[in-house]
Design a protein around this motif. Structure first.
Motif, mmCIF file in Angstrom:
data_model
loop_
_atom_site.group_PDB
_atom_site.id
_atom_site.type_symbol
_atom_site.label_atom_id
_atom_site.label_comp_id
_atom_site.label_asym_id
_atom_site.label_seq_id
_atom_site.Cartn_x
_atom_site.Cartn_y
_atom_site.Cartn_z
ATOM 1 N N TYR A 8 4.095 -0.685 -6.848
ATOM 2 C CA TYR A 8 4.470 0.167 -7.994
ATOM 3 C C TYR A 8 3.719 -0.283 -9.246
ATOM 4 C CZ TYR A 8 7.784 1.647 -11.756
ATOM 5 O OH TYR A 8 8.375 2.144 -12.896
ATOM 6 N N THR A 9 3.715 -1.594 -9.491
ATOM 7 C CA THR A 9 3.056 -2.157 -10.666
ATOM 8 C C THR A 9 1.554 -1.886 -10.647
ATOM 9 O OG1 THR A 9 4.725 -3.910 -10.794
ATOM 10 C CG2 THR A 9 2.647 -4.290 -11.951
ATOM 11 N N ARG A 10 0.954 -2.067 -9.481
ATOM 12 C CA ARG A 10 -0.498 -1.864 -9.355
ATOM 13 C C ARG A 10 -0.875 -0.415 -9.625
ATOM 14 N NH1 ARG A 10 -3.992 -1.267 -4.814
ATOM 15 N NH2 ARG A 10 -2.259 -1.539 -3.338
ATOM 16 N N ALA A 11 -0.049 0.528 -9.169
ATOM 17 C CA ALA A 11 -0.335 1.945 -9.409
ATOM 18 C C ALA A 11 -0.240 2.278 -10.899
ATOM 19 C CB ALA A 11 0.632 2.814 -8.604
ATOM 20 N N GLY A 58 0.817 -1.209 0.000
ATOM 21 C CA GLY A 58 0.000 0.000 0.000
ATOM 22 C C GLY A 58 0.847 1.253 0.000
ATOM 23 N N GLY A 59 1.966 1.225 0.731
ATOM 24 C CA GLY A 59 2.864 2.378 0.756
ATOM 25 C C GLY A 59 3.484 2.640 -0.603
ATOM 26 N N ALA A 60 3.919 1.564 -1.271
ATOM 27 C CA ALA A 60 4.517 1.716 -2.602
ATOM 28 C C ALA A 60 3.475 2.169 -3.623
ATOM 29 C CB ALA A 60 5.147 0.396 -3.040
ATOM 30 N N PHE A 61 2.259 1.645 -3.492
ATOM 31 C CA PHE A 61 1.175 2.057 -4.383
ATOM 32 C C PHE A 61 0.887 3.551 -4.199
ATOM 33 C CE2 PHE A 61 -3.336 2.990 -4.979
ATOM 34 C CZ PHE A 61 -3.566 2.511 -6.266
ATOM 35 N N ALA A 62 0.804 3.995 -2.944
ATOM 36 C CA ALA A 62 0.495 5.394 -2.662
ATOM 37 C C ALA A 62 1.584 6.327 -3.179
ATOM 38 C CB ALA A 62 0.298 5.591 -1.158
ATOM 39 N N MET A 63 2.849 5.948 -3.002
ATOM 40 C CA MET A 63 3.935 6.819 -3.458
ATOM 41 C C MET A 63 3.988 6.873 -4.990
ATOM 42 S SD MET A 63 6.254 8.976 -2.929
ATOM 43 C CE MET A 63 6.677 8.901 -1.180
ATOM 44 N N THR A 64 3.832 5.731 -5.634
ATOM 45 C CA THR A 64 3.829 5.723 -7.095
ATOM 46 C C THR A 64 2.660 6.544 -7.633
ATOM 47 O OG1 THR A 64 4.790 3.494 -7.042
ATOM 48 C CG2 THR A 64 3.913 4.249 -9.149
ATOM 49 N N SER A 65 1.510 6.425 -6.984
ATOM 50 C CA SER A 65 0.345 7.207 -7.387
ATOM 51 C C SER A 65 0.607 8.695 -7.200
ATOM 52 C CB SER A 65 -0.885 6.786 -6.575
ATOM 53 O OG SER A 65 -1.205 5.429 -6.809
ATOM 54 N N HIS A 66 1.313 9.048 -6.134
ATOM 55 C CA HIS A 66 1.658 10.450 -5.890
ATOM 56 C C HIS A 66 2.535 10.996 -7.018
ATOM 57 C CE1 HIS A 66 2.659 14.091 -3.672
ATOM 58 N NE2 HIS A 66 3.944 13.815 -3.788
ATOM 59 N N VAL A 101 4.712 14.117 2.375
ATOM 60 C CA VAL A 101 5.080 15.022 1.291
ATOM 61 C C VAL A 101 6.021 16.104 1.828
ATOM 62 C CG1 VAL A 101 4.231 16.668 -0.420
ATOM 63 C CG2 VAL A 101 2.906 14.603 0.098
ATOM 64 N N ARG A 102 7.215 16.198 1.189
ATOM 65 C CA ARG A 102 8.156 17.243 1.560
ATOM 66 C C ARG A 102 8.529 18.035 0.302
ATOM 67 N NH1 ARG A 102 10.278 12.996 5.265
ATOM 68 N NH2 ARG A 102 9.401 13.486 7.331
ATOM 69 N N GLN A 103 9.810 18.143 -0.013
ATOM 70 C CA GLN A 103 10.226 19.078 -1.070
ATOM 71 C C GLN A 103 10.881 18.441 -2.284
ATOM 72 O OE1 GLN A 103 12.889 21.391 1.303
ATOM 73 N NE2 GLN A 103 11.254 22.342 2.517
ATOM 74 N N SER A 104 10.995 17.120 -2.330
ATOM 75 C CA SER A 104 11.794 16.490 -3.389
ATOM 76 C C SER A 104 10.985 16.024 -4.600
ATOM 77 C CB SER A 104 12.568 15.294 -2.806
ATOM 78 O OG SER A 104 11.670 14.297 -2.339
ATOM 79 N N VAL A 105 9.682 16.305 -4.611
ATOM 80 C CA VAL A 105 8.838 15.917 -5.743
ATOM 81 C C VAL A 105 8.138 17.148 -6.310
ATOM 82 C CG1 VAL A 105 6.794 14.599 -6.474
ATOM 83 C CG2 VAL A 105 8.455 13.562 -4.929
ATOM 84 N N ALA A 106 8.206 17.284 -7.631
ATOM 85 C CA ALA A 106 7.548 18.366 -8.340
ATOM 86 C C ALA A 106 7.103 17.842 -9.695
ATOM 87 C CB ALA A 106 8.509 19.559 -8.506
ATOM 88 N N PRO A 107 6.236 18.563 -10.410
ATOM 89 C CA PRO A 107 5.863 18.120 -11.766
ATOM 90 C C PRO A 107 7.108 18.010 -12.643
ATOM 91 C CG PRO A 107 4.369 19.820 -10.996
ATOM 92 C CD PRO A 107 5.490 19.763 -10.002
ATOM 93 N N PRO A 108 7.114 17.112 -13.627
ATOM 94 C CA PRO A 108 8.289 16.960 -14.492
ATOM 95 C C PRO A 108 8.506 18.219 -15.333
ATOM 96 C CG PRO A 108 6.425 15.702 -15.358
ATOM 97 C CD PRO A 108 6.019 16.197 -13.992
ATOM 98 N N PRO A 109 9.750 18.471 -15.736
ATOM 99 C CA PRO A 109 10.025 19.649 -16.585
ATOM 100 C C PRO A 109 9.337 19.512 -17.932
ATOM 101 C CG PRO A 109 11.946 18.196 -16.476
ATOM 102 C CD PRO A 109 10.968 17.681 -15.461
#
Length: 359
Positions: A223-226, A187-195, A350-358
């Motif tokens: 990851y695969t399920r997401a 569930g944690g991996a699914f949630a992060m991949t979905s994020h 959620v912290r600062q290391s994820v943003a929309p792709p360039p």
């Protein structure tokens, strides 16, 4: 005469096997058996396997130390950790120790170095020493063989009035007298991949962990399920198996860049691996998160110390440890109960290391 012989045979069968019985049947000295069980002196793999086979066959255990512990009114908990240097395992161990201490119990810690033979010897030694419970922390490889081995441990410990507790390992069949304290790894991996997907990323490099190891396999499943939920499938070049070490994260990202693999985000199987990945990205002149987003797993203190602060999956390791100790110490000794399985939740921080792709 026949009745007498049967009575003698039954008496011998009921008699607790001794270390001398093991030595005699294995054709070695008592000192050699002690060295194999303690794991404190080097012996050949062939000799160790031979002694451990006899130990299982005669179901060897001595309860002299168990009696002394019982006389003192104090139970001990043995924690056996695959890699004692792992930061996440250390937090789980802290939870075990705190809960045990609050209940007046001793805590013993040992490292198996991910060696099944050493693990078996240490479990038997803790049973011999009369530990109230043996807690195994960390994932496992070869699920079918692992299930069989854990069932043997559980039944052997239960027969000696002790308990087997698994932390972060797959649960056992319902009839096995053991306790599993797990967390929602998939569930944690699914949630992060979905994020990451919801932020716009479509090529996510995942470093789930050691191939064939349950922890990594389950994270890869999430990851695969997401991806499938977004109508996508796994691309083999975006899956790189590593250990959970800093250098492995740096190596995996560096090699992916050298191979020309295109990705806009990295999902590391641990925060330590994420830190290594961050180093490799910076060395390649890539900024996080402006050029490449980065996510981890575990939420150990390191995640907050990185720059930028790491978006990661929180795993309640200390609570896992506390729950394991509490359930073991509250369970009545010698109860031949069924398997108990407890699952704790995970969530994305959620912290600062994820943003929309360039663009």
């Amino acid at each position: 005469m026949t009745g007498d012989r049967n009575h003698e045979a039954n008496g011998a069968k009921a008699r607790r096997s001794t270390i001398r019985d093991v030595a005699a049947q294995a054709g070695v000295s008592v000192a050699t058996v002690s060295r194999v069980l303690a794991g404190s002196h080097p012996v050949s793999e062939q000799l160790r396997a031979k002694v451990l086979r006899v130990v299982r066959e005669v179901d060897y255990v001595t309860n002299a130390h168990a009696k002394s512990l019982a006389g003192a009114g104090q139970l001990s908990i043995a924690m056996l950790i695959g890699d004692i240097t792992g930061a996440s395992f250390a937090h789980a161990a802290k939870g075990v120790e705190q809960e045990a201490a609050s209940r007046g119990s001793l805590t013993l810690v040992g490292s198996t170095d991910l060696d099944p033979a050493r693990e078996a010897a240490m479990v038997n030694l803790m049973r011999e020493q009369g530990a109230g419970a043996v807690i195994l922390i960390g994932g496992a490889s070869d699920l079918a063989e692992h299930q069989q081995r854990m069932a043997r441990y559980a039944k052997s410990l239960n027969a000696a009035g002790s308990h087997l507790v698994l932390c972060g390992r797959p649960p056992l069949p319902p009839e096995v007298p053991a306790i599993t304290v797990d967390y929602d790894n998939e569930g944690g991996a699914f949630a992060m991949t979905s994020h990451l997907l919801s932020a716009g990323h479509r090529r996510i490099l995942i470093l789930p962990g050691v191939e064939g190891y349950t922890t990594a396999s389950i994270r890869l499943a999430g990851y695969t399920r997401a991806l499938e939920a977004y109508g996508m499938s796994v691309e083999p070049d975006l899956v790189v198996h590593t250990t959970y070490e800093y250098g492995e994260g740096a190596r995996a990202v560096r090699q992916a860049l050298e191979r020309g693999v295109e990705f806009t985000a990295v999902f590391a199987g641990s925060d330590v691996v994420a830190a290594g990945a961050l180093e490799a990205l910076r060395s390649a002149g890539l900024r996080v998160p402006e050029d490449v987003s980065l996510a981890g797993y575990d939420d150990i203190p390191l995640a907050r110390d990185l720059t930028p602060k790491l978006t990661t999956v929180h795993v309640p390791y200390e609570e896992i440890g506390r729950s394991a100790a509490r359930l073991a110490l509250e369970r009545e000794p010698g109860v031949r109960g069924e398997h108990k399985h407890v699952v704790l939740g995970t969530h994305v921080v959620v912290r600062q290391s994820v943003a929309p792709p360039p663009r």
